[in-house]
Write a protein that holds these residues in place. Structure first.
Motif, short mmCIF file in Angstrom:
data_model
loop_
_atom_site.label_atom_id
_atom_site.label_comp_id
_atom_site.label_asym_id
_atom_site.label_seq_id
_atom_site.Cartn_x
_atom_site.Cartn_y
_atom_site.Cartn_z
N GLU A 258 18.83 28.67 15.54
CA GLU A 258 17.83 27.59 15.55
C GLU A 258 17.63 26.96 14.16
OE1 GLU A 258 16.30 26.14 18.35
OE2 GLU A 258 17.97 27.29 19.11
N ILE B 292 20.28 24.45 13.71
CA ILE B 292 20.22 23.39 14.72
C ILE B 292 18.98 22.51 14.57
CG2 ILE B 292 20.00 22.97 17.21
CD1 ILE B 292 21.83 25.40 17.65
N PHE C 283 27.46 23.74 18.83
CA PHE C 283 26.17 24.36 18.55
C PHE C 283 26.06 25.66 19.34
CE2 PHE C 283 25.73 19.82 17.99
CZ PHE C 283 25.06 19.72 16.77
N PRO D 217 22.99 27.88 20.20
CA PRO D 217 21.56 28.09 20.07
C PRO D 217 21.16 29.55 20.26
CG PRO D 217 22.06 26.75 22.03
CD PRO D 217 23.36 27.23 21.47
N CYS E 158 17.90 32.61 18.67
CA CYS E 158 17.25 33.10 17.45
C CYS E 158 17.17 34.62 17.50
CB CYS E 158 15.86 32.49 17.29
SG CYS E 158 15.08 32.92 15.71
N LEU F 274 29.57 29.18 29.34
CA LEU F 274 28.43 30.02 28.97
C LEU F 274 27.48 30.15 30.15
CD1 LEU F 274 27.69 28.61 25.41
CD2 LEU F 274 28.81 30.76 25.95
N TYR G 222 23.97 30.82 32.21
CA TYR G 222 22.62 30.34 31.89
C TYR G 222 21.91 31.24 30.89
CZ TYR G 222 17.68 29.19 32.46
OH TYR G 222 16.37 28.87 32.22
N GLU G 223 21.96 32.55 31.09
CA GLU G 223 21.13 33.44 30.27
C GLU G 223 21.70 33.64 28.85
OE1 GLU G 223 22.43 34.14 33.18
OE2 GLU G 223 23.33 36.15 33.26
N ILE H 207 22.25 31.10 26.80
CA ILE H 207 21.72 30.05 25.93
C ILE H 207 20.20 30.13 25.90
CG2 ILE H 207 21.55 27.57 25.55
CD1 ILE H 207 24.28 27.33 26.87
N LYS H 208 19.67 30.51 24.74
CA LYS H 208 18.23 30.65 24.58
C LYS H 208 17.86 30.05 23.23
CE LYS H 208 17.03 32.81 28.31
NZ LYS H 208 17.92 31.91 29.05
N LYS H 209 16.61 29.58 23.15
CA LYS H 209 16.15 29.03 21.89
C LYS H 209 15.29 30.04 21.12
CE LYS H 209 15.13 24.57 21.65
NZ LYS H 209 16.26 24.11 20.85
N ASP H 210 15.23 31.27 21.60
CA ASP H 210 14.45 32.28 20.88
C ASP H 210 15.20 33.60 20.84
OD1 ASP H 210 14.27 33.17 23.47
OD2 ASP H 210 12.08 33.10 23.57
N CYS I 116 10.68 27.08 18.79
CA CYS I 116 10.65 28.09 19.86
C CYS I 116 10.57 29.53 19.34
CB CYS I 116 11.84 27.93 20.79
SG CYS I 116 11.86 26.34 21.64
N PRO I 117 11.33 29.91 18.30
CA PRO I 117 11.29 31.31 17.89
C PRO I 117 9.89 31.78 17.48
CG PRO I 117 13.13 30.19 16.83
CD PRO I 117 12.33 29.14 17.52
N SER J 170 7.36 30.63 24.54
CA SER J 170 8.81 30.66 24.71
C SER J 170 9.20 31.57 25.86
CB SER J 170 9.46 31.15 23.41
OG SER J 170 10.85 30.98 23.48
N GLN K 279 11.00 23.79 27.30
CA GLN K 279 12.16 24.59 26.92
C GLN K 279 13.08 24.82 28.13
OE1 GLN K 279 11.71 28.87 26.44
NE2 GLN K 279 12.27 28.67 24.30
N TYR L 282 17.00 23.92 28.67
CA TYR L 282 18.04 24.85 29.12
C TYR L 282 18.78 24.25 30.33
CZ TYR L 282 15.74 28.65 26.48
OH TYR L 282 15.19 29.44 25.50
N MET M 289 21.98 21.29 23.61
CA MET M 289 22.37 22.14 22.49
C MET M 289 21.69 21.67 21.22
SD MET M 289 24.06 24.37 23.88
CE MET M 289 25.59 25.22 24.15
N SER M 290 21.57 20.36 21.07
CA SER M 290 20.95 19.79 19.88
C SER M 290 20.61 18.34 20.22
CB SER M 290 21.96 19.88 18.74
OG SER M 290 21.61 18.99 17.74
N ASP N 100 13.84 33.20 31.94
CA ASP N 100 14.88 33.99 31.25
C ASP N 100 16.18 34.07 32.05
OD1 ASP N 100 13.67 34.54 28.87
OD2 ASP N 100 12.78 36.43 29.51
N LYS N 101 16.05 34.24 33.38
CA LYS N 101 17.23 34.52 34.19
C LYS N 101 17.67 33.33 35.05
CE LYS N 101 18.03 38.84 33.14
NZ LYS N 101 17.00 39.85 33.21
#
Lengths: 181, 236
Positions: free
Chosen positions: A85, A88, A147, A149, A151, A173, A175-176, A178-181, B100-101, B106, B112, B116, B121-122, B223-224
């Motif tokens: 992050e 990015i 990129f 993503p 953290c 990739l 779904y799980e 790619i996370k932003k945290d 987000c972190p 989150s 968010q 996803y 991605m950006s 998450d899933k």
């Protein structure tokens, strides 16, 4: 075909993404069969020894040293990847962006409740990289090709991206990953 | 509502829709997910965010406010519309400070989750890093305007569910911000922690204190499974 050359760096960040690269565990042994590291904290090579195939950038751009490093990466690397992050979006360090730089430095070195600084001087040695007014995402400074993503990004994502790149297959990739945290 | 139905077509499938429903509601009943953000099923539609934009007979329109009509031909899950939706999400990301972190929402955040879902991605736009105000004055609820996307859910839920008028908007355009019903801060309003308004925020902008970080990573709402999986799962 010779080994693929990879370079990595950590700029304004916590080094967590590099920890996540190490977190691919014993797959590192497979990776090392495929790649050779050039400039990287992993082998402690400080300067590029020549052109590199893949450059992996962790962290945002917040000072003149970062700027030099990122420009050198763009010059030497065929493919540049922003990882995490901070690279990015600026990440946690970018939380200072809404505060003027002078106020940040004064809070850190003069006014903060735990500061001990009898000379009342903000560090200004020419060897210390000069801070920029803001922390910038890497792709706002140089062109970035991919990129990753997270953290940090999970080790499985890093492995999936690297193996796809190295074997010339499309990156898939789940779904799980790619996370932003 | 008359109990009568009309036939509409969504992405080539003919759907039986109850008269009086909006396109978004009718699609939801049929198990077709139309991405949305400012809309919440318990509240009157606001029509603010435009994420639910569909094309009706070729014309772009809000699915959350448009009522179904017989013979409507609706485009929803198309590359063009999804890219427009993604660009809205990207604009929301660069216009605020969505780190987000460091955010307790989150994993349960709808902004968010849409990022996803659309594979952001950006953002294609430069980050603005605006200076925003945080209001921690209230003993039980705080406002972090860095994360506010101006969806108006708190404004609507405070009126519709709590029968108060705690929230509103000030100024216009890029300067627009969430305001509270007092001269200065949230503590001086009649907002209570048990008010519904505090629970409708899609992001981490209006948050009840001392409940964050309770859910382990991996068990949070998005998450899933991507956002909208529950709706799409109802499809026969």
């Amino acid at each position: 075909m010779g080994k693929v050359k990879v370079a990595t760096t950590a700029m304004t960040s916590c080094f967590g993404c590099h920890m996540s690269i190490l977190d691919i565990d014993e797959r590192l042994l497979d990776l090392i069969e495929l790649v050779e590291f050039d400039k990287s904290p992993i082998d402690d090579i400080k300067e590029f020894t020549g052109p590199v195939d893949v450059g992996i950038i962790e962290g945002g751009v917040s000072n003149d040293e970062n700027l030099e490093v990122i420009r050198s990466f763009r010059k030497h690397c065929k493919i540049l990847i922003s990882i995490g992050e901070c690279a990015i979006e600026g990440g946690i360090p970018a939380m200072r962006n809404a505060v003027p730089l002078k106020e940040c430095l004064e809070e850190a070195y003069l006014k903060g409740p735990t500061v001990y600084n009898p000379k009342g001087r903000i560090p200004d040695d020419p060897d210390i990289p000069m801070l920029m007014n803001k922390v910038y995402p890497v792709h706002e400074v140089v062109k970035v090709d991919y990129f990753m993503p997270g953290c940090p990004p999970p080790a499985d994502q890093i492995w999936a991206v690297l193996t796809a790149l190295l074997t010339g297959k499309p990156i898939e990739l789940p779904y799980e990953f790619i996370k932003k945290d | 509502m008359s109990g009568q139905t009309v036939k509409i077509t969504i992405d080539g499938s003919v759907v039986e829709a109850r008269e009086g429903l909006t396109i978004l509601q009718a699609a939801g009943e049929a198990g077709i997910y139309i991405p949305h953000l400012c809309y919440h099923k318990d509240l009157l539609p606001g029509g603010h965010c435009r994420v639910c934009t569909v094309k009706v007979n070729g014309k772009p329109i809000n699915a959350c406010t448009m009522v179904v009509g017989g013979g409507m031909v609706i485009e929803n899950d198309t590359a063009e519309l999804n890219d427009l939706r993604k660009s809205i999400i990207e604009m929301l990301f660069v216009e605020g400070n969505h780190i987000c972190p460091g955010c307790e929402k989150s994993g349960n955040c709808e902004l968010q989750a849409l990022a996803y879902r659309f594979g952001m991605m950006s953002p294609r736009y430069p980050y603005l890093f605006p200076a925003k105000q945080v209001d921690g004055s209230h003993p039980n609820v705080y406002i972090d305007r860095n994360r506010c996307i101006l969806c108006g859910r708190c404004v609507r839920s405070s009126q519709e569910k709590d029968h108060k008028r705690v929230f509103g908007f000030e100024d216009r355009g890029i300067q627009m911000r969430l305001a509270v019903d007092s001269e200065r801060q949230l503590a001086e309003t009649d907002l209570a922690a048990a008010d519904k308004a505090a629970s409708y925020c899609p992001t981490g902008s209006l948050v009840v204190k001392r409940v964050g970080w309770k859910m382990p990573v991996g068990t949070r709402k998005y998450d899933k499974e991507p956002i909208g999986s529950d709706i799409a799962g109802r499809r026969k």
